[in-house]
Scaffold this motif. Structure first.
Motif, PDB file in Angstrom:
ATOM      1  N   MET A   1       0.839  -1.195   0.000  1.00 36.64           N
ATOM      2  CA  MET A   1       0.000   0.000   0.000  1.00 36.64           C
ATOM      3  C   MET A   1       0.876   1.248   0.000  1.00 36.64           C
ATOM      4  N   LEU A   2       0.514   2.176  -0.855  1.00 37.75           N
ATOM      5  CA  LEU A   2       1.263   3.423  -0.968  1.00 37.75           C
ATOM      6  C   LEU A   2       0.457   4.545  -0.315  1.00 37.75           C
ATOM      7  N   VAL A   3       1.061   5.183   0.702  1.00 36.03           N
ATOM      8  CA  VAL A   3       0.366   6.203   1.484  1.00 36.03           C
ATOM      9  C   VAL A   3       1.089   7.543   1.358  1.00 36.03           C
ATOM     10  N   LEU A   4       0.304   8.580   1.068  1.00 37.13           N
ATOM     11  CA  LEU A   4       0.819   9.944   1.056  1.00 37.13           C
ATOM     12  C   LEU A   4       0.573  10.544   2.432  1.00 37.13           C
ATOM     13  N   GLY A   5       1.609  11.096   3.059  1.00 38.44           N
ATOM     14  CA  GLY A   5       1.489  11.690   4.379  1.00 38.44           C
ATOM     15  C   GLY A   5       1.570  13.205   4.321  1.00 38.44           C
ATOM     16  N   ILE A   6       0.685  13.882   5.054  1.00 39.73           N
ATOM     17  CA  ILE A   6       0.629  15.349   5.086  1.00 39.73           C
ATOM     18  C   ILE A   6       0.770  15.825   6.530  1.00 39.73           C
ATOM     19  N   GLU A   7       1.768  16.646   6.796  1.00 37.75           N
ATOM     20  CA  GLU A   7       1.977  17.214   8.137  1.00 37.75           C
ATOM     21  C   GLU A   7       1.915  18.734   8.056  1.00 37.75           C
ATOM     22  N   SER A   8       1.022  19.345   8.870  1.00 38.10           N
ATOM     23  CA  SER A   8       0.882  20.803   8.853  1.00 38.10           C
ATOM     24  C   SER A   8       0.425  21.320  10.220  1.00 38.10           C
ATOM     25  N   SER A   9       0.922  20.714  11.294  1.00 38.25           N
ATOM     26  CA  SER A   9       0.394  21.054  12.612  1.00 38.25           C
ATOM     27  C   SER A   9       0.887  22.391  13.150  1.00 38.25           C
ATOM     28  N   CYS A  10       2.051  22.862  12.667  1.00 42.98           N
ATOM     29  CA  CYS A  10       2.581  24.111  13.213  1.00 42.98           C
ATOM     30  C   CYS A  10       3.326  24.901  12.137  1.00 42.98           C
ATOM     31  N   ASP A  11       4.648  24.873  12.171  1.00 36.19           N
ATOM     32  CA  ASP A  11       5.417  25.742  11.269  1.00 36.19           C
ATOM     33  C   ASP A  11       6.303  24.983  10.303  1.00 36.19           C
ATOM     34  N   GLU A  12       6.012  23.704  10.083  1.00 31.39           N
ATOM     35  CA  GLU A  12       6.682  22.940   9.028  1.00 31.39           C
ATOM     36  C   GLU A  12       5.640  22.275   8.153  1.00 31.39           C
ATOM     37  N   THR A  13       5.842  22.360   6.840  1.00 32.19           N
ATOM     38  CA  THR A  13       4.968  21.665   5.904  1.00 32.19           C
ATOM     39  C   THR A  13       5.711  20.431   5.429  1.00 32.19           C
ATOM     40  N   GLY A  14       5.190  19.255   5.769  1.00 29.22           N
ATOM     41  CA  GLY A  14       5.858  18.019   5.398  1.00 29.22           C
ATOM     42  C   GLY A  14       4.973  17.146   4.529  1.00 29.22           C
ATOM     43  N   VAL A  15       5.561  16.585   3.493  1.00 30.17           N
ATOM     44  CA  VAL A  15       4.852  15.666   2.599  1.00 30.17           C
ATOM     45  C   VAL A  15       5.773  14.477   2.344  1.00 30.17           C
ATOM     46  N   ALA A  16       5.222  13.271   2.378  1.00 27.14           N
ATOM     47  CA  ALA A  16       6.051  12.080   2.176  1.00 27.14           C
ATOM     48  C   ALA A  16       5.233  10.955   1.577  1.00 27.14           C
ATOM     49  N   LEU A  17       5.936   9.993   1.008  1.00 30.40           N
ATOM     50  CA  LEU A  17       5.325   8.794   0.441  1.00 30.40           C
ATOM     51  C   LEU A  17       5.936   7.571   1.118  1.00 30.40           C
ATOM     52  N   TYR A  18       5.070   6.743   1.705  1.00 36.35           N
ATOM     53  CA  TYR A  18       5.542   5.523   2.359  1.00 36.35           C
ATOM     54  C   TYR A  18       4.837   4.317   1.756  1.00 36.35           C
ATOM     55  N   ASP A  19       5.618   3.316   1.367  1.00 38.46           N
ATOM     56  CA  ASP A  19       5.081   2.086   0.808  1.00 38.46           C
ATOM     57  C   ASP A  19       5.313   0.958   1.813  1.00 38.46           C
ATOM     58  N   THR A  20       4.272   0.204   2.133  1.00 38.14           N
ATOM     59  CA  THR A  20       4.390  -0.831   3.158  1.00 38.14           C
ATOM     60  C   THR A  20       5.332  -1.957   2.745  1.00 38.14           C
ATOM     61  N   GLU A  21       5.652  -2.076   1.467  1.00 39.00           N
ATOM     62  CA  GLU A  21       6.588  -3.099   1.010  1.00 39.00           C
ATOM     63  C   GLU A  21       7.981  -2.542   0.761  1.00 39.00           C
ATOM     64  N   ARG A  22       8.053  -1.304   0.244  1.00 40.00           N
ATOM     65  CA  ARG A  22       9.355  -0.736  -0.123  1.00 40.00           C
ATOM     66  C   ARG A  22       9.881   0.298   0.852  1.00 40.00           C
ATOM     67  N   GLY A  23       9.073   0.681   1.835  1.00 39.41           N
ATOM     68  CA  GLY A  23       9.524   1.653   2.813  1.00 39.41           C
ATOM     69  C   GLY A  23       9.293   3.084   2.357  1.00 39.41           C
ATOM     70  N   LEU A  24      10.070   3.997   2.923  1.00 39.22           N
ATOM     71  CA  LEU A  24       9.923   5.417   2.605  1.00 39.22           C
ATOM     72  C   LEU A  24      10.499   5.691   1.211  1.00 39.22           C
ATOM     73  N   LEU A  25       9.657   6.206   0.329  1.00 35.94           N
ATOM     74  CA  LEU A  25      10.071   6.441  -1.056  1.00 35.94           C
ATOM     75  C   LEU A  25      10.523   7.882  -1.287  1.00 35.94           C
ATOM     76  N   ALA A  26       9.922   8.820  -0.591  1.00 39.00           N
ATOM     77  CA  ALA A  26      10.263  10.232  -0.797  1.00 39.00           C
ATOM     78  C   ALA A  26       9.692  11.056   0.347  1.00 39.00           C
ATOM     79  N   HIS A  27      10.380  12.134   0.663  1.00 38.91           N
ATOM     80  CA  HIS A  27       9.796  13.090   1.615  1.00 38.91           C
ATOM     81  C   HIS A  27      10.368  14.472   1.366  1.00 38.91           C
ATOM     82  N   GLN A  28       9.509  15.468   1.519  1.00 39.47           N
ATOM     83  CA  GLN A  28       9.869  16.856   1.304  1.00 39.47           C
ATOM     84  C   GLN A  28       9.426  17.659   2.527  1.00 39.47           C
ATOM     85  N   LEU A  29      10.229  18.639   2.908  1.00 43.71           N
ATOM     86  CA  LEU A  29       9.911  19.432   4.092  1.00 43.71           C
ATOM     87  C   LEU A  29      10.252  20.894   3.837  1.00 43.71           C
ATOM     88  N   HIS A  30       9.298  21.749   4.164  1.00 40.48           N
ATOM     89  CA  HIS A  30       9.555  23.197   4.115  1.00 40.48           C
ATOM     90  C   HIS A  30       9.359  23.765   5.505  1.00 40.48           C
TER      91      HIS A  30
END
Length: 354
Positions: A1-30
């Motif tokens: 399963m491929l999951v897109l993660g969105i983090e925006s709780s405070c002062d960092e914008t985080g986006v990432a892709l995690y695959d349950t078979e292949r692990g963390l594929l990509a992540h970006q942080l501002h």
């Protein structure tokens, strides 16, 4: 399963892709650090607007990095809380709209659960059960972790979180925002025991903590130093105050961690949250051994080694990778899809066994 993660709780914008078979594929942080520095702290309205500007390009960058398409996504996880209301709404709105357009489930994630599980992103992963020390700008808690979603609160700060105390103390010392990390750097140049600050609740016989009194002790010391130096704080004196403050916080956290491990019987420790990047705390907890109490008439027990796990430095701050991972774990447990809402105040214990 491929999951897109969105983090925006405070002062960092985080986006990432995690695959349950292949692990963390990509992540970006501002990080919005530079924007908020002008105001000496996070401005919620500016934070919310900046999240809105960053989410789409960061998502597209992640997809490109992982070489996948929107249509490849199986679910979208987002931080539902706790955090700043407007900032959470920015991420929630985006995640829900995108999930609706793609006809895939959206998984609400507790921000602290993301931090708690972030060490599982390391190559060497801790095994359940373990004691988790969540230590950040907003929370300082000890949790007994049996499994995903099975958490027991052991103790927490009754006032300021450790990270909050670091930042407020840094401000008293005229250090630029965000001051906690700068304070830690200056502490390396400080001379130990020039100042003597209290270790609040060190001997309270429980796992509660308090850091506001320590901050007040620093304020008193700073006022005295200024009176003696025409309103200034000499550089070495500032370093010495930083050293003693950090030593006090780390001593309390280390003693409480020892008690948490002794009380639970666990010998695995996970440290997560922004203060988990602090060099002194890593040094103290990395060499921690549990000394069982000595029973009269018996030989002194041998200290027991502790396995300590820290998240990689890049995952200590808020990030999308931990949200994508937590969402994927929740999805594997067949968690129901979420609804469009946010929870600025949301105790981690509310999600136990959910």
């Amino acid at each position: 399963m491929l999951v897109l993660g969105i983090e925006s709780s405070c002062d960092e914008t985080g986006v990432a892709l995690y695959d349950t078979e292949r692990g963390l594929l990509a992540h970006q942080l501002h990080t919005q650090m530079a924007m908020h520095a002008e105001y000496g702290g996070v401005v919620p309205e500016l934070a919310s607007r900046d999240h809105i500007r960053r989410l789409v390009p960061l998502t597209q960058s992640c997809l490109k990095q992982a070489r996948v398409q929107y249509s490849d996504l199986d679910a979208i996880a987002f931080t539902q809380g706790p955090g700043l209301g407007g900032a959470l709404l920015a991420g929630s709105s985006y995640a829900n709209a995108l999930a609706f357009a793609l006809n895939i489930p959206v998984i609400p994630v507790h921000h602290l659960e993301g931090h708690l599980l972030s060490p599982l992103l390391s190559e060497e992963r801790p095994a359940f059960p373990f004691v988790a020390l969540l230590v950040s700008g907003g929370h300082t808690q000890f949790m007994a972790v049996q499994d995903i979603g099975n958490y027991t609160l052991l103790g927490e700060s009754v006032d300021d979180a450790a990270g909050e105390a670091f930042d407020k103390t840094a401000k008293l010392l005229d250090l630029p925002y965000p001051g906690g990390a700068k304070l830690s750097q200056l502490a390396k140049e400080g001379i130990p025991e020039v100042f003597h600050f209290p270790r609040p609740m060190l001997h309270s016989h429980d796992l509660q903590m308090s850091f506001s009194g320590l901050k007040t002790a620093v304020l008193t010391a700073v006022q005295k130093v200024r009176e003696e130096n025409n309103g200034n704080i000499p550089d070495q004196t500032r370093n010495d105050i930083c050293r003693e403050f950090q030593d006090a916080v780390v001593e309390v956290l280390t003693a409480k961690t020892h008690k948490a491990l002794l009380d639970t019987g666990f010998r695995t420790l996970v440290v997560a949250g922004g203060v988990g990047a602090n060099w002194k705390l890593r040094e103290a907890l990395g060499s921690l051994k549990v000394q069982p109490p000595h029973t009269k008439g018996k030989s002194k027990p041998v200290p027991e080694p502790v396995k300590v796990y820290f998240p990689p430095m890049e995952y200590c701050t808020d990030n999308g990778a931990m949200i994508a991972f937590a969402g994927a774990m929740r999805l594997q447990k067949a968690q129901k899809a979420g609804v469009f809402n946010v929870k600025p105040r949301w105790p981690l214990t509310d999600i136990v066994n959910s």
